[in-house]
Design a protein around this motif. Structure first.
Motif, mmCIF file in Angstrom:
data_model
loop_
_atom_site.group_PDB
_atom_site.id
_atom_site.type_symbol
_atom_site.label_atom_id
_atom_site.label_comp_id
_atom_site.label_asym_id
_atom_site.label_seq_id
_atom_site.Cartn_x
_atom_site.Cartn_y
_atom_site.Cartn_z
ATOM 1 N N ALA A 154 -8.195 14.964 -0.380
ATOM 2 C CA ALA A 154 -8.991 15.110 0.995
ATOM 3 C C ALA A 154 -8.916 13.795 1.500
ATOM 4 O O ALA A 154 -8.781 13.545 2.670
ATOM 5 C CB ALA A 154 -10.220 15.466 0.786
ATOM 6 N N SER A 155 -9.173 12.678 0.662
ATOM 7 C CA SER A 155 -9.188 11.415 1.175
ATOM 8 C C SER A 155 -8.024 10.518 0.234
ATOM 9 O O SER A 155 -8.228 10.221 -1.118
ATOM 10 C CB SER A 155 -10.673 10.729 0.839
ATOM 11 N N PRO A 156 -6.976 10.730 0.490
ATOM 12 C CA PRO A 156 -5.802 10.360 -0.088
ATOM 13 C C PRO A 156 -5.887 9.050 -1.103
ATOM 14 O O PRO A 156 -5.418 8.968 -2.023
ATOM 15 C CB PRO A 156 -4.546 10.129 0.790
ATOM 16 N N GLY A 157 -6.663 7.934 -0.241
ATOM 17 C CA GLY A 157 -6.715 6.750 -0.976
ATOM 18 C C GLY A 157 -7.453 6.834 -2.402
ATOM 19 O O GLY A 157 -7.199 5.791 -3.343
ATOM 20 N N PRO A 205 -7.202 -1.574 6.593
ATOM 21 C CA PRO A 205 -7.544 -1.493 5.159
ATOM 22 C C PRO A 205 -8.272 -2.767 4.911
ATOM 23 O O PRO A 205 -8.068 -3.766 5.437
ATOM 24 C CB PRO A 205 -6.544 -1.015 4.662
ATOM 25 N N ASN A 231 -1.166 6.741 2.286
ATOM 26 C CA ASN A 231 -2.783 6.387 2.074
ATOM 27 C C ASN A 231 -3.206 6.052 3.678
ATOM 28 O O ASN A 231 -2.743 4.882 4.161
ATOM 29 C CB ASN A 231 -2.958 5.227 1.028
ATOM 30 N N PRO A 232 -3.716 6.867 4.106
ATOM 31 C CA PRO A 232 -4.415 6.521 5.662
ATOM 32 C C PRO A 232 -5.166 5.430 6.036
ATOM 33 O O PRO A 232 -5.854 4.901 4.960
ATOM 34 C CB PRO A 232 -5.062 7.822 6.063
ATOM 35 N N ARG A 255 -15.935 9.177 0.447
ATOM 36 C CA ARG A 255 -16.039 8.144 -0.483
ATOM 37 C C ARG A 255 -17.269 7.316 -0.060
ATOM 38 O O ARG A 255 -17.898 7.218 0.773
ATOM 39 C CB ARG A 255 -15.031 7.215 0.077
ATOM 40 N N ARG A 257 0.778 -1.294 -0.131
ATOM 41 C CA ARG A 257 0.138 -0.094 0.130
ATOM 42 C C ARG A 257 0.980 1.301 -0.050
ATOM 43 O O ARG A 257 1.898 1.316 0.783
ATOM 44 C CB ARG A 257 -0.878 -0.123 1.305
ATOM 45 N N SER A 282 -5.931 14.069 11.053
ATOM 46 C CA SER A 282 -7.029 13.343 11.087
ATOM 47 C C SER A 282 -7.119 11.948 11.108
ATOM 48 O O SER A 282 -6.311 11.466 10.819
ATOM 49 C CB SER A 282 -7.892 13.944 10.114
#
Ligand code: AMP
Ligand code: MG
Length: 353
Positions: free
Chosen positions: A243-246, A160, A79-80, A213, A75, A135
């Protein structure tokens, strides 16, 4: 790292007539759940079922443990991870500041369940877990095995999806095994995941909630609870401003290229251009009955009018279609309302490369 991957099957302790609470408490005695909890406490990774997809869990407080997740999945480091908790109150131990009003309402309506809330983190959660963000995304799953495992471990569990990064998410223990065998020590097999798509990620740090998402809880459901139309952060924008790195990475993609086709374009005569590409078609039951694609293999994905059933099977079907003898996967477009929004989001990601 190379290791032996063991699969522990959950014994039949889940009684359909019993409450989630009772089933989760009973499962704390299950051998596979106990093995999993012990490994988590030893800063190891463990794959486990949730109601959305299989997760690859590790102690969310430990940079060393979460680094094993990134390594096993391949991964990207930025990517949090989503942190999973076993009790609603556990949220307070992980965030800084108060839970906003929108958060309390969404928790009351949808936890335990497939909804992830993004909130300011505190120091218990290291940068390794949130990829350096201040966050953290948190959710309480509604799968009895997931709840039993998290509760027994006594930890916040970062997890994940338990697949190789970029490939379709795993909704069965066999999917996890085929992606991660030799890379993780243990898989808890609790059967197929009932929702089949990942959680909805909602940022509630600003005055108005924003969906980062789409997922198992629909935007219609969220808007109803909050009393206003919730904005869907557009993925084109996410690619520029993560904003949502993934969301910016290759995602959900079979090795065979995938293309989305409108239902109206699925007539034999219109499909000649694909003939030399050895395509396989994934169609709704209605369309499969309606059009006769005599020259092509067809996989049926369920009824268009039952999008929840299609969501449940989607990733399993994408894996089934991902075979070397096929040159192209052509999948029928589905309506973008309710869970259909999340389905089409995954398919659009799978189709873009
Ligand atoms: P996965 O667990 O692989 O299904 O991916 C988790 C998704 O949640 C990714 O799209 C992440 O970018 C997103 N996510 C997790 N934590 C955060 C966060 N703190 N802020 C924004 N998005 C997050
Ligand atoms: Mg994933």
């Amino acid at each position: 790292m190379v290791c032996k991957t063991e699969i522990g099957r959950v014994d039949d302790r889940v009684e359909p007539g019993e409450s989630l609470e009772t089933n989760a408490e009973n499962l704390k005695d299950d051998r596979a759940v106990r093995n999993g909890a012990r490994l988590l406490q030893q800063e190891e990774v463990v794959a486990f079922p949730t109601e959305t997809v299989y997760g690859l869990g590790a102690d969310a407080r430990s940079p060393e443990a979460v680094s094993k997740i990134f390594q096993a999945k391949g991964r990207p480091q930025d990517n949090p991870l989503i942190v999973h908790i076993g009790y609603r109150e556990q949220l307070n131990e992980l965030i800084s500041g108060e839970i906003p009003e929108a958060g309390s309402r969404l928790i009351a309506a949808f936890w335990p369940g497939p909804l992830t809330l993004v909130l300011p983190k505190n120091d218990i959660i290291p940068d390794a877990t949130t990829a350096g963000l201040d966050s953290v995304g948190i959710r309480m799953p509604s799968h009895p095995v997931a709840l039993a495992l998290i509760r027994l471990s006594g930890l916040p569990v970062a997890a994940p999806s338990a697949n190789s990064s970029g490939y379709p998410s795993p909704t069965r223990a066999g999917h996890v095994y085929s992606d991660l065998k030799g890379k993780i020590p243990y898989i808890i097999d609790g059967g197929p995941c009932p929702v089949g798509l990942e959680s909805t990620v909602v940022d509630i740090r600003q005055k108005k909630a924003v969906i980062l998402r789409p997922g198992g809880i629909t935007s219609e459901d969220i808007s109803r609870v909050l009393g206003y139309d919730v904005v869907q952060y557009r993925s084109e924008t996410i690619d520029e401003t993560p904003a949502s790195p993934g969301m910016k990475y290759r995602h959900y993609s079979p090795a065979v290229p995938l293309k989305i086709v409108k239902t109206g374009d699925l007539r034999d005569k219109d499909l000649d251009e694909y003939k030399d590409l050895n395509p396989v078609f994934i169609l709704s039951d209605e369309t499969a009955a309606d059009v006769e694609l005599t020259d092509f293999p067809v996989i049926k994905m369920g009824k268009r009018k039952d999008l929840n059933q299609i969501a449940f099977r989607l990733f399993d079907i994408l894996r089934e279609a991902d075979r070397p003898e096929y040159g192209l996967i052509l999948i029928e477009e589905l309506p973008e309302y309710g869970i259909g929004r999340a389905i089409m989001n995954r398919l659009q990601k799978a189709a873009s490369r």
